[in-house]
Enzyme design. Sequence first.
Site, PDB file in Angstrom:
ATOM      1  N   ALA A  10      33.309  87.522 -35.359  1.00  0.00           N
ATOM      2  CA  ALA A  10      32.137  87.621 -34.466  1.00  0.00           C
ATOM      3  C   ALA A  10      32.203  88.851 -33.575  1.00  0.00           C
ATOM      4  O   ALA A  10      31.447  88.964 -32.612  1.00  0.00           O
ATOM      5  CB  ALA A  10      32.012  86.349 -33.641  1.00  0.00           C
ATOM      6  N   SER A  11      33.092  89.782 -33.898  1.00  0.00           N
ATOM      7  CA  SER A  11      33.172  91.005 -33.082  1.00  0.00           C
ATOM      8  C   SER A  11      32.019  91.949 -33.371  1.00  0.00           C
ATOM      9  O   SER A  11      31.662  92.786 -32.538  1.00  0.00           O
ATOM     10  CB  SER A  11      34.505  91.719 -33.358  1.00  0.00           C
ATOM     11  OG  SER A  11      34.704  91.870 -34.750  1.00  0.00           O
ATOM     12  N   ARG A  12      31.434  91.824 -34.566  1.00  0.00           N
ATOM     13  CA  ARG A  12      30.378  92.773 -34.971  1.00  0.00           C
ATOM     14  C   ARG A  12      29.372  92.046 -35.862  1.00  0.00           C
ATOM     15  O   ARG A  12      29.584  90.916 -36.283  1.00  0.00           O
ATOM     16  CB  ARG A  12      30.987  93.925 -35.800  1.00  0.00           C
ATOM     17  CG  ARG A  12      32.040  94.695 -35.087  1.00  0.00           C
ATOM     18  CD  ARG A  12      32.568  95.850 -35.922  1.00  0.00           C
ATOM     19  NE  ARG A  12      33.525  95.441 -36.935  1.00  0.00           N
ATOM     20  CZ  ARG A  12      33.337  95.566 -38.248  1.00  0.00           C
ATOM     21  NH1 ARG A  12      32.214  96.082 -38.720  1.00  0.00           N
ATOM     22  NH2 ARG A  12      34.261  95.187 -39.114  1.00  0.00           N
ATOM     23  N   SER A 130      26.914  85.018 -49.963  1.00  0.00           N
ATOM     24  CA  SER A 130      26.082  86.206 -50.174  1.00  0.00           C
ATOM     25  C   SER A 130      25.167  85.918 -51.357  1.00  0.00           C
ATOM     26  O   SER A 130      25.521  85.115 -52.232  1.00  0.00           O
ATOM     27  CB  SER A 130      26.970  87.404 -50.526  1.00  0.00           C
ATOM     28  OG  SER A 130      26.202  88.431 -51.130  1.00  0.00           O
ATOM     29  N   TYR A 143      34.036  90.618 -54.951  1.00  0.00           N
ATOM     30  CA  TYR A 143      33.188  90.129 -53.849  1.00  0.00           C
ATOM     31  C   TYR A 143      32.294  88.993 -54.349  1.00  0.00           C
ATOM     32  O   TYR A 143      32.211  87.933 -53.724  1.00  0.00           O
ATOM     33  CB  TYR A 143      32.352  91.288 -53.296  1.00  0.00           C
ATOM     34  CG  TYR A 143      31.475  90.910 -52.118  1.00  0.00           C
ATOM     35  CD1 TYR A 143      32.015  90.786 -50.833  1.00  0.00           C
ATOM     36  CD2 TYR A 143      30.110  90.688 -52.278  1.00  0.00           C
ATOM     37  CE1 TYR A 143      31.221  90.431 -49.754  1.00  0.00           C
ATOM     38  CE2 TYR A 143      29.309  90.340 -51.203  1.00  0.00           C
ATOM     39  CZ  TYR A 143      29.867  90.219 -49.937  1.00  0.00           C
ATOM     40  OH  TYR A 143      29.080  89.874 -48.870  1.00  0.00           O
ATOM     41  N   ALA A 145      32.688  87.036 -56.933  1.00  0.00           N
ATOM     42  CA  ALA A 145      33.482  85.849 -57.272  1.00  0.00           C
ATOM     43  C   ALA A 145      33.928  85.123 -56.006  1.00  0.00           C
ATOM     44  O   ALA A 145      33.887  83.887 -55.935  1.00  0.00           O
ATOM     45  CB  ALA A 145      34.694  86.254 -58.112  1.00  0.00           C
TER      46      ALA A 145
HETATM   47  P1  NAP Z   1      30.555  93.509 -40.716  1.00  0.00           P
HETATM   48  O1  NAP Z   1      29.516  94.030 -39.784  1.00  0.00           O
HETATM   49  O2  NAP Z   1      31.366  94.422 -41.537  1.00  0.00           O
HETATM   50  O3  NAP Z   1      31.523  92.526 -39.876  1.00  0.00           O
HETATM   51  C1  NAP Z   1      32.565  91.884 -40.528  1.00  0.00           C
HETATM   52  C2  NAP Z   1      33.245  90.964 -39.543  1.00  0.00           C
HETATM   53  O4  NAP Z   1      34.301  90.279 -40.251  1.00  0.00           O
HETATM   54  C3  NAP Z   1      33.869  91.713 -38.392  1.00  0.00           C
HETATM   55  O5  NAP Z   1      33.621  91.010 -37.194  1.00  0.00           O
HETATM   56  C4  NAP Z   1      35.351  91.697 -38.739  1.00  0.00           C
HETATM   57  O6  NAP Z   1      36.195  91.617 -37.588  1.00  0.00           O
HETATM   58  C5  NAP Z   1      35.476  90.388 -39.478  1.00  0.00           C
HETATM   59  N1  NAP Z   1      36.676  90.360 -40.311  1.00  0.00           N
HETATM   60  C6  NAP Z   1      36.975  91.089 -41.411  1.00  0.00           C
HETATM   61  N2  NAP Z   1      38.195  90.800 -41.858  1.00  0.00           N
HETATM   62  C7  NAP Z   1      38.689  89.843 -41.020  1.00  0.00           C
HETATM   63  C8  NAP Z   1      39.911  89.135 -40.955  1.00  0.00           C
HETATM   64  N3  NAP Z   1      40.897  89.344 -41.855  1.00  0.00           N
HETATM   65  N4  NAP Z   1      40.090  88.238 -39.958  1.00  0.00           N
HETATM   66  C9  NAP Z   1      39.118  88.007 -39.046  1.00  0.00           C
HETATM   67  N5  NAP Z   1      37.946  88.673 -39.044  1.00  0.00           N
HETATM   68  C10 NAP Z   1      37.733  89.579 -40.020  1.00  0.00           C
HETATM   69  O7  NAP Z   1      29.899  92.510 -41.777  1.00  0.00           O
HETATM   70  P2  NAP Z   1      28.625  91.575 -41.699  1.00  0.00           P
HETATM   71  O8  NAP Z   1      27.552  92.223 -42.471  1.00  0.00           O
HETATM   72  O9  NAP Z   1      28.365  91.124 -40.327  1.00  0.00           O
HETATM   73  O10 NAP Z   1      29.154  90.375 -42.608  1.00  0.00           O
HETATM   74  C11 NAP Z   1      29.428  89.077 -42.090  1.00  0.00           C
HETATM   75  C12 NAP Z   1      29.485  88.120 -43.273  1.00  0.00           C
HETATM   76  O11 NAP Z   1      28.228  88.135 -43.962  1.00  0.00           O
HETATM   77  C13 NAP Z   1      30.531  88.484 -44.317  1.00  0.00           C
HETATM   78  O12 NAP Z   1      31.135  87.322 -44.816  1.00  0.00           O
HETATM   79  C14 NAP Z   1      29.721  89.156 -45.406  1.00  0.00           C
HETATM   80  O13 NAP Z   1      30.338  89.074 -46.659  1.00  0.00           O
HETATM   81  C15 NAP Z   1      28.448  88.359 -45.335  1.00  0.00           C
HETATM   82  N6  NAP Z   1      27.293  89.055 -45.910  1.00  0.00           N
HETATM   83  C16 NAP Z   1      26.881  90.244 -45.426  1.00  0.00           C
HETATM   84  C17 NAP Z   1      25.798  90.878 -46.019  1.00  0.00           C
HETATM   85  C18 NAP Z   1      25.296  92.217 -45.562  1.00  0.00           C
HETATM   86  O14 NAP Z   1      24.456  92.807 -46.299  1.00  0.00           O
HETATM   87  N7  NAP Z   1      25.718  92.742 -44.415  1.00  0.00           N
HETATM   88  C19 NAP Z   1      25.138  90.269 -47.095  1.00  0.00           C
HETATM   89  C20 NAP Z   1      25.594  89.049 -47.551  1.00  0.00           C
HETATM   90  C21 NAP Z   1      26.669  88.443 -46.949  1.00  0.00           C
HETATM   91  P3  NAP Z   1      37.056  92.874 -37.005  1.00  0.00           P
HETATM   92  O15 NAP Z   1      36.140  94.062 -37.012  1.00  0.00           O
HETATM   93  O16 NAP Z   1      37.416  92.384 -35.645  1.00  0.00           O
HETATM   94  O17 NAP Z   1      38.242  93.034 -37.911  1.00  0.00           O
END
Ligand code: NAP
Length: 234
Positions: A10-12, A130, A143, A145
């Site tokens: 939830a940091s970003r 996703s 990803y 899978a």
């Molecule tokens: P993002 O902006 O890249 O943020 C990813 C988040 O995951 C960051 O807060 C990061 O924390 C955290 N994270 C990554 N590795 C981690 C770990 N080992 N332990 C704890 N936290 C971890 O991505 P987002 O787009 O918000 O994606 C959030 C979710 O939605 C993901 O599961 C992604 O697969 C899914 N999703 C995204 C999209 C898209 O188009 N953006 C589409 C479908 C699904 P830190 O920065 O603090 O490490």
Amino acid sequence: MMKSVLITGASRGIGAAAARLFSEKGWRVIINYNRSETEALSLAAELGAEAIHADISKSDEVNAMAAAAGSVDVLVNNAGICGFHMLDAMSDEDWDRIMSINLTGVFYCTRAFLPQMIRRKGGAIVNISSMWGICGAACEAAYSASKAGVIGLTKALAKELGPSGIRVNCVAPGAINTDMNKMLTLEARNALCEETPLGRLGTPEEIARAIYFLSDTDSFITGQVISPNGGLVI
Ligand code: NAP
């Protein structure tokens, strides 16, 4: 009584938007982060929320986070990473890294937070998959899978935990405007928008609303996948 939610990653991005929405709705919010400490602490200060560090791919860190967080009504398994590889060029490490965060991390977090939900006979888990977990994406086999695995885990757990009063649902977003898509070229981004009936990328706030909707601990909805994707996958 004030309800509580722990949101991983939830940091970003989507996780941060969800933290903001739950906080606006008056919930106690616990923000999990891994690398982005500055962003997580500043969001926590802004919202009056708590922030807990844990790499969700490490079970000891996840267990320590669950102990520190205490009882929560809702767990949002949001943290995830993406990776672009042709399968024949993918190393063991590339595969393991994606699986260990996107799928095994969901298992570790769910297992760690379940005992208190089972004891209270209530709670909700919202997993973030996703649209690629539904239909698959070329050059994103690991990803896709891992995210298909999250859907399978959601459905199995909905059956296993329903008798304990715990709902387990899934949000499978389409292309959303976060850091995860920063590496896309303008051309690739435009192509995605053109392929999407609604003609644009989604916003993290739109996904946060779907997460919030599925966080109702009294609803009749369990084992379901909602895919806010602008109509790209129907
Ligand atoms: P993002 O902006 O890249 O943020 C990813 C988040 O995951 C960051 O807060 C990061 O924390 C955290 N994270 C990554 N590795 C981690 C770990 N080992 N332990 C704890 N936290 C971890 O991505 P987002 O787009 O918000 O994606 C959030 C979710 O939605 C993901 O599961 C992604 O697969 C899914 N999703 C995204 C999209 C898209 O188009 N953006 C589409 C479908 C699904 P830190 O920065 O603090 O490490």
